[in-house]
Design an enzyme around this catalytic site. Structure first.
Site, PDB file in Angstrom:
ATOM      1  N   LYS A  13       0.843  -1.203   0.000  1.00  0.00           N
ATOM      2  CA  LYS A  13       0.000   0.000   0.000  1.00  0.00           C
ATOM      3  C   LYS A  13       0.883   1.261   0.000  1.00  0.00           C
ATOM      4  O   LYS A  13       2.106   1.172   0.213  1.00  0.00           O
ATOM      5  CB  LYS A  13      -0.913  -0.051   1.227  1.00  0.00           C
ATOM      6  N   TYR A  53     -12.632  -2.645  -3.063  1.00  0.00           N
ATOM      7  CA  TYR A  53     -13.190  -2.591  -1.710  1.00  0.00           C
ATOM      8  C   TYR A  53     -14.713  -2.475  -1.722  1.00  0.00           C
ATOM      9  O   TYR A  53     -15.293  -1.843  -0.843  1.00  0.00           O
ATOM     10  CB  TYR A  53     -12.565  -1.428  -0.931  1.00  0.00           C
ATOM     11  N   ASN A 116      -1.715  -0.071   7.411  1.00  0.00           N
ATOM     12  CA  ASN A 116      -1.218  -1.422   7.721  1.00  0.00           C
ATOM     13  C   ASN A 116      -0.384  -2.047   6.606  1.00  0.00           C
ATOM     14  O   ASN A 116      -0.258  -3.262   6.514  1.00  0.00           O
ATOM     15  CB  ASN A 116      -2.364  -2.325   8.196  1.00  0.00           C
ATOM     16  N   HIS A 119      -1.709  -5.414   1.484  1.00  0.00           N
ATOM     17  CA  HIS A 119      -2.960  -6.132   1.235  1.00  0.00           C
ATOM     18  C   HIS A 119      -2.647  -7.543   0.760  1.00  0.00           C
ATOM     19  O   HIS A 119      -1.697  -7.742   0.000  1.00  0.00           O
ATOM     20  CB  HIS A 119      -3.775  -5.422   0.143  1.00  0.00           C
ATOM     21  N   GLU A 130      -9.891 -10.280  -7.441  1.00  0.00           N
ATOM     22  CA  GLU A 130      -8.969  -9.150  -7.316  1.00  0.00           C
ATOM     23  C   GLU A 130      -7.867  -9.191  -8.387  1.00  0.00           C
ATOM     24  O   GLU A 130      -7.500  -8.146  -8.930  1.00  0.00           O
ATOM     25  CB  GLU A 130      -8.343  -9.148  -5.912  1.00  0.00           C
TER      26      GLU A 130
END
Ligand code: DGI
Length: 153
Positions: A13, A53, A116, A119, A130
């Protein structure tokens, strides 16, 4: 597909890219024995992230999540190998870094759930969905490592 060709989407990310963790992430997946079959850096669009998402659209953190995910480049990868979806989730650690075990990527490199670092798809079906969002088929490379017989049998 044979059992060693399961695939998953992994993405460093924007915070992970800014913090120069791309190599660290790749190192952990490579040293485990998984095979990298797709890799690119991109500035993700709102449209792509809205699809990615889609299940989180009604969450209170959704708009800040999209803002963060479009704040800078992302490095998207497809990793292949036996049980790679579940193993990747274990390498990555709990969604909330406060719950992520030391030794996991989130447990070693993050503090707050909103930053975080990485992914990884959470199911085989999710991974297929995805991967098709983030990559064209032509961007995925089929290859067999010369160490295949040492990692499998
Ligand atoms: O598959 P994961 O990334 O582990 O978790 P997820 O699909 O439930 O959520 C996607 C991302 O959304 C997650 O990596 C970080 C963010 N997120 C999830 N729950 C919260 C959250 N962000 C905030 N600020 N607060 C949350 O409760």
């Amino acid at each position: 597909l044979s059992s060693d060709t399961e695939r998953t989407l992994v993405a460093v990310k924007p915070d992970g890219v800014q913090r120069r963790l791309i190599g660290e992430v790749i190192k952990r997946f490579e040293q485990r024995g998984f095979r990298l079959v797709g890799l690119k850096m991109l500035q993700a669009s709102d449209k792509l992230l809205a699809q990615h998402y889609v299940s989180l659209q009604r969450k209170p953190f959704y708009s800040s999540l999209l803002y963060y995910m479009t704040s800078g480049p992302i490095v998207a990868m497809v990793w292949e190998g036996h049980n790679v979806v579940r193993s990747s989730r274990m390498l990555v650690g709990d969604t909330d870094p406060a719950e992520a075990a030391p030794g996991t990527i989130r447990g070693d490199f993050s503090v707050h759930i909103s930053r975080n670092v990485i992914h990884a798809s959470d199911s085989v079906e999710g991974a297929e969905r995805e991967i098709s969002l983030w990559f064209h088929r032509s961007e995925l490379i089929d290859w067999e490592g010369c160490d295949h017989k040492n990692i499998y049998h």
